[in-house]
Design a protein around this motif. Structure first.
Motif, PDB file in Angstrom:
ATOM      1  N   ASN A 186      58.805  23.836  47.746  1.00 48.29           N
ATOM      2  CA  ASN A 186      58.244  24.929  46.902  1.00 48.29           C
ATOM      3  C   ASN A 186      57.163  25.124  47.331  1.00 48.29           C
ATOM      4  OD1 ASN A 186      60.698  24.075  44.823  1.00 48.29           O
ATOM      5  ND2 ASN A 186      59.280  21.947  44.116  1.00 48.29           N
ATOM      6  N   ALA A 187      56.201  24.433  47.994  1.00 49.13           N
ATOM      7  CA  ALA A 187      54.750  26.028  48.754  1.00 49.13           C
ATOM      8  C   ALA A 187      54.560  25.066  49.958  1.00 49.13           C
ATOM      9  CB  ALA A 187      54.396  24.792  47.780  1.00 49.13           C
ATOM     10  N   GLY A 188      55.767  25.940  50.599  1.00 48.70           N
ATOM     11  CA  GLY A 188      55.731  25.682  51.818  1.00 48.70           C
ATOM     12  C   GLY A 188      56.814  25.418  53.018  1.00 48.70           C
ATOM     13  N   PHE A 189      56.553  24.639  54.201  1.00 48.78           N
ATOM     14  CA  PHE A 189      57.449  24.367  54.774  1.00 48.78           C
ATOM     15  C   PHE A 189      57.101  22.507  55.320  1.00 48.78           C
ATOM     16  CE2 PHE A 189      56.573  28.717  54.828  1.00 48.78           C
ATOM     17  CZ  PHE A 189      58.234  28.858  54.495  1.00 48.78           C
ATOM     18  N   LEU A 190      58.467  21.936  55.801  1.00 45.90           N
ATOM     19  CA  LEU A 190      58.062  20.241  56.389  1.00 45.90           C
ATOM     20  C   LEU A 190      58.985  20.912  57.478  1.00 45.90           C
ATOM     21  CD1 LEU A 190      57.596  18.060  55.983  1.00 45.90           C
ATOM     22  CD2 LEU A 190      59.536  17.479  54.869  1.00 45.90           C
ATOM     23  N   ILE A 191      58.568  20.599  58.637  1.00 46.32           N
ATOM     24  CA  ILE A 191      58.663  20.639  60.109  1.00 46.32           C
ATOM     25  C   ILE A 191      58.856  19.638  60.822  1.00 46.32           C
ATOM     26  CG2 ILE A 191      57.654  21.848  62.914  1.00 46.32           C
ATOM     27  CD1 ILE A 191      56.193  23.425  59.411  1.00 46.32           C
ATOM     28  N   LEU A 241      57.719  33.146  55.059  1.00 45.54           N
ATOM     29  CA  LEU A 241      58.262  32.787  56.573  1.00 45.54           C
ATOM     30  C   LEU A 241      58.190  34.134  57.226  1.00 45.54           C
ATOM     31  CD1 LEU A 241      60.234  31.631  59.275  1.00 45.54           C
ATOM     32  CD2 LEU A 241      61.759  32.193  57.910  1.00 45.54           C
ATOM     33  N   PHE A 242      57.224  34.519  58.713  1.00 44.00           N
ATOM     34  CA  PHE A 242      57.305  35.098  59.506  1.00 44.00           C
ATOM     35  C   PHE A 242      57.400  35.345  60.479  1.00 44.00           C
ATOM     36  CE2 PHE A 242      53.765  35.036  55.963  1.00 44.00           C
ATOM     37  CZ  PHE A 242      53.505  36.212  55.787  1.00 44.00           C
ATOM     38  N   ALA A 243      57.481  36.314  61.172  1.00 40.46           N
ATOM     39  CA  ALA A 243      58.410  36.389  62.575  1.00 40.46           C
ATOM     40  C   ALA A 243      57.709  37.287  63.557  1.00 40.46           C
ATOM     41  CB  ALA A 243      60.051  36.421  62.668  1.00 40.46           C
ATOM     42  N   ALA A 244      57.621  36.615  64.834  1.00 42.26           N
ATOM     43  CA  ALA A 244      56.859  38.393  65.502  1.00 42.26           C
ATOM     44  C   ALA A 244      57.245  37.885  67.076  1.00 42.26           C
ATOM     45  CB  ALA A 244      55.203  37.898  64.877  1.00 42.26           C
ATOM     46  N   GLY A 245      57.770  39.450  67.363  1.00 43.83           N
ATOM     47  CA  GLY A 245      58.232  39.266  68.578  1.00 43.83           C
ATOM     48  C   GLY A 245      59.487  39.425  68.998  1.00 43.83           C
ATOM     49  N   LYS A 296      52.506  28.326  55.494  1.00 42.67           N
ATOM     50  CA  LYS A 296      52.836  29.732  56.124  1.00 42.67           C
ATOM     51  C   LYS A 296      53.694  29.578  57.208  1.00 42.67           C
ATOM     52  CE  LYS A 296      51.391  31.934  53.041  1.00 42.67           C
ATOM     53  NZ  LYS A 296      51.898  32.218  51.439  1.00 42.67           N
ATOM     54  N   LEU A 297      54.382  29.818  57.437  1.00 42.91           N
ATOM     55  CA  LEU A 297      55.513  29.395  58.980  1.00 42.91           C
ATOM     56  C   LEU A 297      55.899  31.312  59.548  1.00 42.91           C
ATOM     57  CD1 LEU A 297      57.229  27.930  61.173  1.00 42.91           C
ATOM     58  CD2 LEU A 297      58.772  28.185  59.366  1.00 42.91           C
ATOM     59  N   ASP A 346      47.244  25.471  57.201  1.00 42.94           N
ATOM     60  CA  ASP A 346      47.598  27.167  56.743  1.00 42.94           C
ATOM     61  C   ASP A 346      49.053  27.170  57.619  1.00 42.94           C
ATOM     62  OD1 ASP A 346      45.462  27.089  54.915  1.00 42.94           O
ATOM     63  OD2 ASP A 346      44.459  26.905  56.952  1.00 42.94           O
ATOM     64  N   CYS A 347      49.214  26.938  58.270  1.00 40.79           N
ATOM     65  CA  CYS A 347      50.936  27.761  59.344  1.00 40.79           C
ATOM     66  C   CYS A 347      51.278  26.808  60.460  1.00 40.79           C
ATOM     67  CB  CYS A 347      49.921  29.261  60.293  1.00 40.79           C
ATOM     68  SG  CYS A 347      51.820  29.992  60.756  1.00 40.79           S
ATOM     69  N   ALA A 348      51.871  27.400  60.618  1.00 37.59           N
ATOM     70  CA  ALA A 348      52.614  26.823  61.984  1.00 37.59           C
ATOM     71  C   ALA A 348      52.813  27.107  62.009  1.00 37.59           C
ATOM     72  CB  ALA A 348      53.728  25.408  61.391  1.00 37.59           C
ATOM     73  N   ILE A 349      53.002  27.735  63.538  1.00 43.44           N
ATOM     74  CA  ILE A 349      53.571  28.698  64.783  1.00 43.44           C
ATOM     75  C   ILE A 349      54.726  27.962  65.577  1.00 43.44           C
ATOM     76  CG2 ILE A 349      53.229  30.433  66.659  1.00 43.44           C
ATOM     77  CD1 ILE A 349      50.013  30.357  65.588  1.00 43.44           C
ATOM     78  N   ILE A 350      56.088  28.730  65.279  1.00 44.83           N
ATOM     79  CA  ILE A 350      57.138  27.963  66.428  1.00 44.83           C
ATOM     80  C   ILE A 350      57.399  29.271  68.070  1.00 44.83           C
ATOM     81  CG2 ILE A 350      58.999  26.754  66.735  1.00 44.83           C
ATOM     82  CD1 ILE A 350      57.814  25.769  64.957  1.00 44.83           C
ATOM     83  N   GLY A 351      56.698  28.973  68.899  1.00 41.73           N
ATOM     84  CA  GLY A 351      56.662  29.730  70.445  1.00 41.73           C
ATOM     85  C   GLY A 351      55.579  29.656  70.676  1.00 41.73           C
TER      86      GLY A 351
END
Length: 301
Positions: free
Chosen positions: A86-91, A262-266, A103-104, A4-9
């Protein structure tokens, strides 16, 4: 599996986001290669119930809580490539692993660049700091030295006056403060020096002496400096997200970037440091926004 979501950090923003998403029963891949900006800090302050916690202990407790939720996976590896699908992200990771996520969330924080002055690295995080709210209490009533070659040094000096009246402010050159600002500081017996600093001297992490390029020196027991900070996101070319004036990822109040999904926080969004509690709150908000978006998409398909 598509997450559903990958979080970087894995700082406070990323960990708090993982906690919220885990409790929402979302499948989360949390990437964290354990290089926190605050690793040199002896203790973190201003976080209710965790005041004075060491960064290592904070991470230990946080991971213990986050990984209680079975849908959260910890990937202790470095992300080397991210591609928009097209529907998301490849990490992709340094070890060759690839995962796909709908989601990322970037919560990768900042890279801290210290002034190139001998002695700084041995003292930073022990008797030299950058945030009065984080470390001012520990330096209260001590003889302090402030090094900042930016007009904001005037605000910093006034702020530090709450913790110590024994202040020497160094601008590392002329033209930073106006004559009026110098007079205001002088009226509170705050000394202003426009000399350039050549070295910091001390032992066991404790500042003892500040040396100037003209050969003079002054004894001090602590101080504040201003590192430079660079957001650690690093994938703007690949993903095309907009940034603010400080290079942080531009988002709305819910953590959404200009790239769909794509989301970001902090700190990676602001481009400047924040307290743990502020970054954690931003992660919580972004996670709720991600969960809401996933929910709406599920009901519209």
């Amino acid at each position: 599996m598509i997450y559903d979501c990958a979080i970087i950090g894995g700082g406070p923003a990323g960990l708090n986001a993982a906690l919220v998403l885990g409790r929402a029963r979302r499948n989360v891949a949390l990437f964290d290669h354990n290089k926190p900006r605050n690793a040199v800090t002896h203790a973190s302050h201003g976080f209710l119930t965790r005041d004075g916690v060491t960064p290592a202990e904070f991470r230990r407790v946080a991971y213990e809580e986050v990984l209680m939720y079975p849908s959260v996976e910890h990937h202790p590896v470095e992300v080397t490539d991210i591609r928009k699908l097209n529907a998301g992200f490849l990490i992709s990771t340094h070890e060759g692993e690839q995962i796909q996520a709908r989601k990322l969330l970037f919560a990768s924080g900042l890279q801290e660049i210290l002034p190139d002055i001998p002695g700084v690295r041995n003292l930073y995080g022990k008797s030299l700091f950058y945030c009065p709210y984080c470390d001012g209490w520990e330096l209260r009533d001590k003889s302090l030295f402030v090094l900042f070659d930016h007009p904001r040094v005037f605000h910093l000096a006034k702020l530090l006056y709450n913790w110590s009246r024994d202040l020497i402010v160094c601008t590392n050159g002329p033209g930073i403060l106006t004559n009026e600002q110098k007079q205001i500081l002088a009226s509170r017996d705050i000394v202003v020096s426009e000399q350039s600093v050549s070295a910091f001297h001390g032992s066991d992490g404790k500042l003892r002496l500040v040396e100037f390029t003209d050969g003079s020196s002054i004894e001090r027991t602590g101080g504040f400096i201003a590192p430079k900070w660079v957001p650690r996101a690093g994938f703007q070319q690949e993903l095309g997200y907009a940034v603010n004036d400080l290079g942080g990822i531009l988002t709305d109040e819910m953590g959404k970037s200009t790239v769909p999904g794509l989301f970001a926080a902090g700190e990676v969004t602001t481009g400047f440091p924040s307290q743990l509690i502020v970054a954690a709150a931003a992660g919580s908000i972004a996670a709720a926004s991600i969960n809401l978006e996933l929910t709406e998409e599920a009901f519209s398909s």
